[in-house]
Design a protein around this motif. Structure first.
Motif, PDB file in Angstrom:
ATOM      1  N   GLU A 282       0.843  -1.207   0.000  1.00 54.57           N
ATOM      2  CA  GLU A 282       0.000   0.000   0.000  1.00 54.57           C
ATOM      3  C   GLU A 282       0.880   1.259   0.000  1.00 54.57           C
ATOM      4  N   VAL A 283       1.977   1.180   0.736  1.00 52.34           N
ATOM      5  CA  VAL A 283       2.906   2.322   0.780  1.00 52.34           C
ATOM      6  C   VAL A 283       3.473   2.566  -0.620  1.00 52.34           C
ATOM      7  N   ARG A 284       3.894   1.478  -1.267  1.00 49.87           N
ATOM      8  CA  ARG A 284       4.441   1.608  -2.628  1.00 49.87           C
ATOM      9  C   ARG A 284       3.384   2.163  -3.581  1.00 49.87           C
ATOM     10  N   ARG A 285       2.144   1.683  -3.436  1.00 49.03           N
ATOM     11  CA  ARG A 285       1.073   2.155  -4.317  1.00 49.03           C
ATOM     12  C   ARG A 285       0.836   3.664  -4.120  1.00 49.03           C
ATOM     13  N   ILE A 286       0.814   4.094  -2.874  1.00 44.67           N
ATOM     14  CA  ILE A 286       0.618   5.536  -2.612  1.00 44.67           C
ATOM     15  C   ILE A 286       1.756   6.320  -3.268  1.00 44.67           C
ATOM     16  N   ALA A 287       2.978   5.821  -3.085  1.00 50.16           N
ATOM     17  CA  ALA A 287       4.149   6.531  -3.646  1.00 50.16           C
ATOM     18  C   ALA A 287       4.027   6.624  -5.173  1.00 50.16           C
ATOM     19  N   GLU A 288       3.534   5.550  -5.779  1.00 53.16           N
ATOM     20  CA  GLU A 288       3.417   5.558  -7.245  1.00 53.16           C
ATOM     21  C   GLU A 288       2.280   6.450  -7.719  1.00 53.16           C
ATOM     22  N   THR A 289       1.105   6.337  -7.079  1.00 53.47           N
ATOM     23  CA  THR A 289      -0.030   7.167  -7.546  1.00 53.47           C
ATOM     24  C   THR A 289       0.255   8.644  -7.288  1.00 53.47           C
ATOM     25  N   GLN A 290       0.988   8.931  -6.233  1.00 56.80           N
ATOM     26  CA  GLN A 290       1.327  10.338  -5.941  1.00 56.80           C
ATOM     27  C   GLN A 290       2.579  10.780  -6.703  1.00 56.80           C
ATOM     28  N   ARG A 291       3.162   9.844  -7.440  1.00 58.09           N
ATOM     29  CA  ARG A 291       4.413  10.114  -8.168  1.00 58.09           C
ATOM     30  C   ARG A 291       5.473  10.761  -7.260  1.00 58.09           C
ATOM     31  N   LEU A 292       5.687  10.154  -6.133  1.00 54.19           N
ATOM     32  CA  LEU A 292       6.699  10.687  -5.213  1.00 54.19           C
ATOM     33  C   LEU A 292       8.095  10.401  -5.774  1.00 54.19           C
ATOM     34  N   PRO A 293       9.021  11.319  -5.556  1.00 53.70           N
ATOM     35  CA  PRO A 293      10.365  11.135  -6.120  1.00 53.70           C
ATOM     36  C   PRO A 293      11.024   9.825  -5.679  1.00 53.70           C
ATOM     37  N   SER A 294      10.683   9.314  -4.485  1.00 52.72           N
ATOM     38  CA  SER A 294      11.327   8.088  -3.984  1.00 52.72           C
ATOM     39  C   SER A 294      10.596   6.823  -4.389  1.00 52.72           C
ATOM     40  N   ALA A 295       9.535   6.949  -5.203  1.00 50.22           N
ATOM     41  CA  ALA A 295       8.654   5.799  -5.471  1.00 50.22           C
ATOM     42  C   ALA A 295       9.399   4.563  -5.941  1.00 50.22           C
ATOM     43  N   LYS A 296      10.427   4.764  -6.746  1.00 52.46           N
ATOM     44  CA  LYS A 296      11.119   3.603  -7.342  1.00 52.46           C
ATOM     45  C   LYS A 296      12.310   3.136  -6.506  1.00 52.46           C
ATOM     46  N   ARG A 297      12.539   3.809  -5.391  1.00 55.42           N
ATOM     47  CA  ARG A 297      13.704   3.481  -4.566  1.00 55.42           C
ATOM     48  C   ARG A 297      13.589   2.087  -3.953  1.00 55.42           C
ATOM     49  N   ARG A 298      14.672   1.350  -4.022  1.00 54.95           N
ATOM     50  CA  ARG A 298      14.691   0.035  -3.380  1.00 54.95           C
ATOM     51  C   ARG A 298      14.681   0.214  -1.866  1.00 54.95           C
ATOM     52  N   ASP A 299      14.248  -0.817  -1.147  1.00 53.63           N
ATOM     53  CA  ASP A 299      14.300  -0.772   0.317  1.00 53.63           C
ATOM     54  C   ASP A 299      15.751  -0.778   0.768  1.00 53.63           C
ATOM     55  N   SER A 300      16.030  -0.019   1.826  1.00 51.49           N
ATOM     56  CA  SER A 300      17.393  -0.040   2.336  1.00 51.49           C
ATOM     57  C   SER A 300      17.612  -1.357   3.082  1.00 51.49           C
ATOM     58  N   GLN A 301      18.841  -1.802   3.066  1.00 53.37           N
ATOM     59  CA  GLN A 301      19.172  -3.074   3.694  1.00 53.37           C
ATOM     60  C   GLN A 301      20.182  -2.852   4.796  1.00 53.37           C
ATOM     61  N   GLY A 302      19.996  -3.562   5.871  1.00 51.62           N
ATOM     62  CA  GLY A 302      21.048  -3.663   6.875  1.00 51.62           C
ATOM     63  C   GLY A 302      21.350  -2.383   7.620  1.00 51.62           C
ATOM     64  N   ILE A 303      22.567  -2.282   8.051  1.00 51.19           N
ATOM     65  CA  ILE A 303      22.934  -1.261   9.023  1.00 51.19           C
ATOM     66  C   ILE A 303      22.931   0.123   8.385  1.00 51.19           C
ATOM     67  N   CYS A 304      22.274   1.067   9.061  1.00 48.82           N
ATOM     68  CA  CYS A 304      22.004   2.341   8.400  1.00 48.82           C
ATOM     69  C   CYS A 304      23.265   3.098   7.993  1.00 48.82           C
TER      70      CYS A 304
END
Ligand SMILES: Nc1ncnc2c1ncn2[C@@H]1O[C@H](COP(=O)(O)OP(=O)(O)OP(=O)(O)O)[C@@H](O)[C@H]1O
Length: 352
Positions: free
Chosen positions: A169-191
């Protein structure tokens, strides 16, 4: 109400911004610099800041970059290397949340705001007149285990605008709102690591020290490791031994020996109990004087909440479970939830 949103350049915090704006607020956005700049190592911070800037522009909000690198290195990296040197398995993400995102940030900036929002998958719940850290709707994305050292003041001030959403649902909101981060992969591991290999990082601090890898059942030396701090209990990959699978089941820090056991079904990679040191209750102890209670728990970042029973043991606690717990690594946080896995009660470090 004055709201600050911690924004990372990822999709979750961008949707958090979107949802807060939808509620009619105009939050200020903050990107925290905790990466490796100045260390000569690669970093994703530049891209993160670009995406955060684009999100801010999109909603007409103010973005500020807060530099907490020094504090991060002193507090979080210091903690992690101290634990690794003692043969323990640190969890820098837990400490980063407690000390940096909700610690130093609060002292420097957050205190000017009524609420701090993040894109963590968690919730804030009210029960018996108190505010508790609640689990997320999406069990796979739940991040309460990373928040299990924060305190009640921090919880009471937090908002998790994506905690009641499933990741898709988060990804869908990002896509429908065309947010700049919509296509960003999930971050992995230690920040803080970004692109860097954890072993390279540890090597820079603790160097290398060769030692024996010994099969625990036979006492036979079957290989050489470059330092026990590169390894953790329960680890299978990266041992460089032939004829696997091999699991790390024990460390002898004094002798610099790594004990391993062979086969997927080796029972030695599992345990049914562990002790918890310095148990930290986030909001308070909901069990009063009860000597034992049914709980659920996690010993690592995993979707499954395990069932167990928590006992008072001297000044600490002991957790026992009928389930097989893989790779119980001292230093890791044992994170304890109520029996229904709705509320994250707190956490303690797994003892040796
Ligand atoms: N460098 C940072 N500056 C400010 N806030 C941050 C930063 N890194 C993470 N956060 C905050 O902590 C939350 C959880 O961070 P985590 O690293 O787990 O990322 P994530 O779950 O992939 O979220 P996101 O998709 O927003 O990056 C983020 O949603 C954001 O609110």
């Amino acid at each position: 109400m004055r709201i600050a949103v911690l924004i990372s350049g990822g999709v979750d915090s961008a949707v958090a911004v979107h949802r807060i704006c939808e509620m009619g607020y105009k939050p200020d956005l903050f990107y925290i610099k905790i990466g490796m700049e100045g260390e000569g190592l690669s970093c994703t911070a530049e891209e993160d800041i670009e995406l955060s800037t684009a999100t801010a522009r999109r909603y007409g909000l103010h973005l500020e970059v807060v530099d907490l690198q020094k504090q991060y290195w002193e507090l979080v990296v210091g903690y992690a290397m101290e634990r690794a040197r003692r043969g323990l398995t640190p969890n820098p993400d837990v400490m980063c949340n407690k000390l940096i995102k909700f610690g130093c940030f609060e002292q420097e900036v957050g205190h000017r705001y009524d609420k701090i929002a993040t894109g963590h998958y968690a919730t804030v719940r009210e029960r018996d007149g108190k505010i508790w850290l609640g689990t997320a709707r999406d069990p796979v994305k739940d991040q309460t285990d990373f928040l299990a050292q924060i305190d009640s003041l921090q919880v009471a001030k937090l908002m998790f605008p994506v905690g009641d959403l499933m990741k898709e649902e988060v990804r869908r909101i990002a896509e429908t709102q065309r947010l700049p981060s919509a296509k960003r992969r999930d971050s992995q591991g230690i920040c803080f690591l970004g692109q860097i290999d954890y072993n390279d990082f540890v090597r820079r601090f603790l160097g290398e020290r060769e030692g024996a890898v010994v099969e625990i059942e036979t006492g036979r030396r079957i290989g050489t490791h470059k330092g026990y701090w590169f390894h953790t209990i329960g680890q299978r990959k990266g041992l460089g031994l032939g004829g696997g699978p091999w699991f790390v089941v024990k460390k002898d820090v004094e002798q610099n020996i790594l004990y391993v056991s062979h086969g997927y079904d080796t029972l030695l990679q599992y345990g049914h109990s562990f002790n918890l040191k310095d148990f930290h209750f986030i909001t308070g102890n909901p069990w009063g004087d009860a000597p034992e209670v049914d709980v659920t728990f996690k010993t690592r970042h995993q979707p499954h909440f395990m069932k167990g029973r928590l006992y008072r043991a001297g000044h600490g606690y002991r957790l026992e479970s009928p389930e097989r717990i893989q790779g119980i690594a001292p230093g890791q946080f044992g994170v304890v939830y109520d029996a229904a896995a709705e509320i994250c009660i707190g956490s303690g470090e797994i003892g040796v």
